[in-house]
Design a protein around this motif. Structure first.
Motif, PDB file in Angstrom:
ATOM      1  N   ILE A  35       1.105  -1.187  -0.091  1.00  0.00           N
ATOM      2  CA  ILE A  35      -0.058   0.064  -0.066  1.00  0.00           C
ATOM      3  C   ILE A  35       0.793   1.304  -0.007  1.00  0.00           C
ATOM      4  N   GLY A  45       3.505   3.964  -0.952  1.00  0.00           N
ATOM      5  CA  GLY A  45       4.535   3.660  -2.075  1.00  0.00           C
ATOM      6  C   GLY A  45       4.991   2.325  -2.304  1.00  0.00           C
ATOM      7  N   SER A  46       4.363   1.216  -1.518  1.00  0.00           N
ATOM      8  CA  SER A  46       4.525  -0.142  -1.674  1.00  0.00           C
ATOM      9  C   SER A  46       3.656  -0.786  -2.934  1.00  0.00           C
ATOM     10  N   SER A  80       6.511  -4.283   1.689  1.00  0.00           N
ATOM     11  CA  SER A  80       6.193  -3.369   2.648  1.00  0.00           C
ATOM     12  C   SER A  80       7.467  -2.971   3.252  1.00  0.00           C
ATOM     13  N   LYS A  81       7.833  -1.596   2.982  1.00  0.00           N
ATOM     14  CA  LYS A  81       9.085  -1.257   3.679  1.00  0.00           C
ATOM     15  C   LYS A  81       9.405  -1.813   5.031  1.00  0.00           C
ATOM     16  N   THR A  82       8.320  -1.488   6.005  1.00  0.00           N
ATOM     17  CA  THR A  82       8.422  -1.714   7.439  1.00  0.00           C
ATOM     18  C   THR A  82       8.055  -2.982   7.927  1.00  0.00           C
ATOM     19  N   THR A 102       2.861  -2.850   8.270  1.00  0.00           N
ATOM     20  CA  THR A 102       1.698  -2.022   7.831  1.00  0.00           C
ATOM     21  C   THR A 102       0.640  -2.978   7.997  1.00  0.00           C
ATOM     22  N   GLN A 136       0.510  10.880  -3.771  1.00  0.00           N
ATOM     23  CA  GLN A 136       1.278  10.655  -2.843  1.00  0.00           C
ATOM     24  C   GLN A 136       2.601  11.494  -2.715  1.00  0.00           C
ATOM     25  N   GLU A 148       2.147  13.960   0.264  1.00  0.00           N
ATOM     26  CA  GLU A 148       3.021  13.099   1.423  1.00  0.00           C
ATOM     27  C   GLU A 148       4.133  13.892   1.748  1.00  0.00           C
ATOM     28  N   VAL A 192       0.637  10.927   8.690  1.00  0.00           N
ATOM     29  CA  VAL A 192      -0.305   9.657   8.357  1.00  0.00           C
ATOM     30  C   VAL A 192      -0.405   8.781   9.693  1.00  0.00           C
ATOM     31  N   LYS A 222      -3.551   5.847  11.843  1.00  0.00           N
ATOM     32  CA  LYS A 222      -3.075   4.411  12.005  1.00  0.00           C
ATOM     33  C   LYS A 222      -3.218   4.090  13.509  1.00  0.00           C
TER      34      LYS A 222
HETATM   35  O1  F6P Z   1       1.072   5.373   5.819  1.00  0.00           O
HETATM   36  C1  F6P Z   1       1.944   6.193   4.942  1.00  0.00           C
HETATM   37  C2  F6P Z   1       2.953   5.071   4.573  1.00  0.00           C
HETATM   38  O2  F6P Z   1       3.971   5.049   5.511  1.00  0.00           O
HETATM   39  C3  F6P Z   1       3.617   5.537   3.246  1.00  0.00           C
HETATM   40  O3  F6P Z   1       4.606   6.627   3.307  1.00  0.00           O
HETATM   41  C4  F6P Z   1       4.156   4.207   2.795  1.00  0.00           C
HETATM   42  O4  F6P Z   1       4.649   4.290   1.277  1.00  0.00           O
HETATM   43  C5  F6P Z   1       3.133   3.294   2.904  1.00  0.00           C
HETATM   44  O5  F6P Z   1       2.680   3.829   4.240  1.00  0.00           O
HETATM   45  C6  F6P Z   1       3.339   1.987   3.095  1.00  0.00           C
HETATM   46  O6  F6P Z   1       4.397   1.535   3.992  1.00  0.00           O
HETATM   47  P1  F6P Z   1       5.179   0.168   3.946  1.00  0.00           P
HETATM   48  O7  F6P Z   1       5.777   0.003   2.779  1.00  0.00           O
HETATM   49  O8  F6P Z   1       5.995   0.292   5.223  1.00  0.00           O
HETATM   50  O9  F6P Z   1       4.066  -0.858   4.241  1.00  0.00           O
END
Ligand code: F6P
Length: 528
Positions: free
Chosen positions: A145, A147-148, A197-199, A202, A340, A344, A490, A494
């Motif tokens: 979601i 950027g991903s 997902s970068k983190t 999410t 975005q 953003e 954002v 959340k």
């Molecule tokens: O909620 C915003 C955000 O942090 C964006 O900046 C990012 O692209 C998106 O959520 C998805 O995050 P992730 O790639 O960590 O799942």
């Protein structure tokens, strides 16, 4: 001082006809267009004249845009609120030669990460990477979601003429409808799932990934997970916890912002669609704009001039929104992507020093594709009371030679819109009843637009277009004195969603103590 001068002049020239500027300056086309590497950027249909342009250019010196740009390209930690550098540029090989040793090391890391993706892509496309119980993968689902999702979704769609055959699907929304509708189109035996997902924290992505995992396990068994899943993330341990083996974890640096991550391993679903060579051309297009951005003078610099036009329209003329109109069906997701990227990044109220921002920052971005938008919201663009600057994009050639006349109509429509917006038509000279209909038919005109012409929508061209917008956002952010690379705004929603989840569809949990509106809504929901 400069800002005041710009605002003072704007009041004076506000009613001036843009069309008159062409009469005043016989070299307006030369001075208000930029040609670069197959691109032609025209900002002559704006109310900017040479003296306004000079003042806008001075803004870049006052804000030290050049120094900030150099800091970004040499890998300094310009994202101060997250204390890290901004290195999506490294993904396309654009770090400056004098970057710190640390930053230089990222070149090595990035090329290893890309190489790992490329080997996987080749294996998927030539069929040596096989599903658990079928001869070949036919479908890929990218679950992610923000950027991903938006980058891979937009670029894969845009470059469909280069697709190699794997069908790519995208699931982003936590609404189960998104996943269910996608799974209904595919066969688990031949479907590969990328969890992007970068983190890797999410909620939407992990919820969808868990449900997709169950879908695979129920049909193919637990042992299929390692063959049908890959993860794209900076959080290696969280991916292994999910059950993804090391060879199927594609990483990228935490210094790549989510909305800037299409160039990294996050582009894997796009790579799987168009193949390695085309993806490399896409990176090369981005890199060519990086070179342009660092080497061209301001008046010949497309991203900088696009930024200055944006500043003129939003900060000086006070137009609240701007619209991006791509005359290209395959760019149907571009406006969402740019929403975005721009909002953003620059939707902020605090300066980089942590003080309250004195003026508005980034505008509201919206858009769509031509010609469809003409038959929907263009009524307001032409005759509404609010001025909405338009940014048109169109390719000189399409990909369908047998339908060339369609493309020529498309071009004619794009040109017609910007011309009609500037020129207007009709008269309102009388108030007699029989003439009042003329008022309805009157086009005031004098509405600004820019046009970016490109030869054909190729991977290289699309790389150029995205990089232009990235640098435009950067320049606007520096001039406004904000950090374009964080996104704290954002977070609150959340966190609240997580707190509210236990109350939803659960009448046994008392909602007293919540806000009265929330309590009322929950009571309705929990009636069942
Ligand atoms: O909620 C915003 C955000 O942090 C964006 O900046 C990012 O692209 C998106 O959520 C998805 O995050 P992730 O790639 O960590 O799942």
């Amino acid at each position: 001082m400069l800002w005041q001068e710009l605002k003072r002049i704007q009041k004076i020239v506000d009613k001036r006809r843009i069309s008159s500027l062409f009469k005043q300056d016989s070299k307006r086309i030369e001075n208000f267009t930029i040609k670069a590497d197959g691109l032609y950027f025209d900002y002559s249909k704006t109310n900017i004249d040479q003296s306004i342009k000079n003042l806008l250019i001075q803004l870049t010196s006052v804000a030290n845009v050049g120094a900030y740009r150099d800091s970004m390209f040499s890998g300094e930690p310009i994202n101060v609120t997250e204390n890290r550098p901004v290195l999506h540029l490294a993904e396309r090989g654009s770090l400056s030669a004098n970057a710190s040793a640390n930053a230089q090391q990222t070149n090595v890391i990035v090329s290893e990460q890309h190489q790992k993706c490329y080997e996987f892509v080749d294996g998927m496309l030539n069929g040596t990477i096989k599903p658990h119980k079928a001869p070949r993968f036919t479908d890929v689902i990218n679950i992610g979601i923000g950027g991903s999702d938006l980058g891979p979704r937009m670029v894969t769609r845009a470059l469909r003429p280069f697709a190699k055959g794997l069908r790519i699907h995208n699931v982003s929304n936590i609404d189960g409808a998104d996943l269910a509708d996608t799974l209904a189109q595919v066969n688990p035996q031949t479907t590969f799932i990328l969890v992007a997902s970068k983190t890797f924290t999410t909620l939407e992505t992990l919820t969808n990934a868990e449900s997709a995992r169950l879908w695979i396990v129920q049909t193919l068994g637990e042992e299929a997970v390692s063959k049908h899943f890959a993860a794209i993330s900076t959080a290696y341990d969280k991916c292994t916890d999910f059950g993804i083996p090391a060879e199927r974890i594609f990483s990228f640096g935490e210094w790549v912002g989510g909305r800037y991550s299409i160039w990294s391993s996050i582009g894997l679903s796009t790579m799987l669609s168009i193949g390695v060579e085309h993806f490399k051309q896409f990176l090369a297009g981005g890199k060519s704009i990086d070179t342009h951005f660092v080497s061209q003078s301001i008046s010949q610099n497309i991203p900088v001039m696009l930024a200055l036009v944006g500043i003129w329209h939003h900060q000086v003329c006070r137009y609240a929104t701007r619209i991006v109109m791509a005359y290209e069906q395959r760019l149907e997701h571009l406006a969402h992507y740019l929403q975005q990227l721009e909002m953003e990044s620059n939707g902020k109220s605090t300066t980089i020093q942590g003080e309250a921002l004195g003026d508005v920052a980034g505008p509201i971005i919206w858009g769509g594709i031509g010609t469809n938008g003409q038959h929907a919201f263009f009524q307001l663009i032409h005759q509404g009371k609010q001025i909405v600057p338009c940014e048109f994009l169109v390719g000189i050639n399409g990909h369908e030679p047998e339908l060339k006349h369609h493309h020529d109509y498309l071009l004619a429509n794009c040109l017609a819109q910007s011309e009609a917006l500037m020129m207007g038509s009709g008269q309102t000279t009388t108030s007699s009843p029989e003439e009042s209909i003329n008022r309805h038919k009157h086009f005031q005109g004098n509405r600004p637009s820019t046009t970016l012409l490109y030869q054909k929508l190729s991977p290289y061209t699309l790389g150029q277009i995205i990089a232009i917008y990235e640098h435009r956002v950067f320049v606007e952010g520096v001039i406004l004195g904000i950090n374009s690379f964080d996104q704290w705004g954002v977070e609150l929603g959340k966190a609240m969603a997580k707190q509210l989840y236990p109350y939803v569809n659960n009448p046994s949990v008392s909602s007293s103590g919540l806000s009265p509106s929330l309590e009322g809504l929950l009571q309705e929901i929990n009636k069942g």
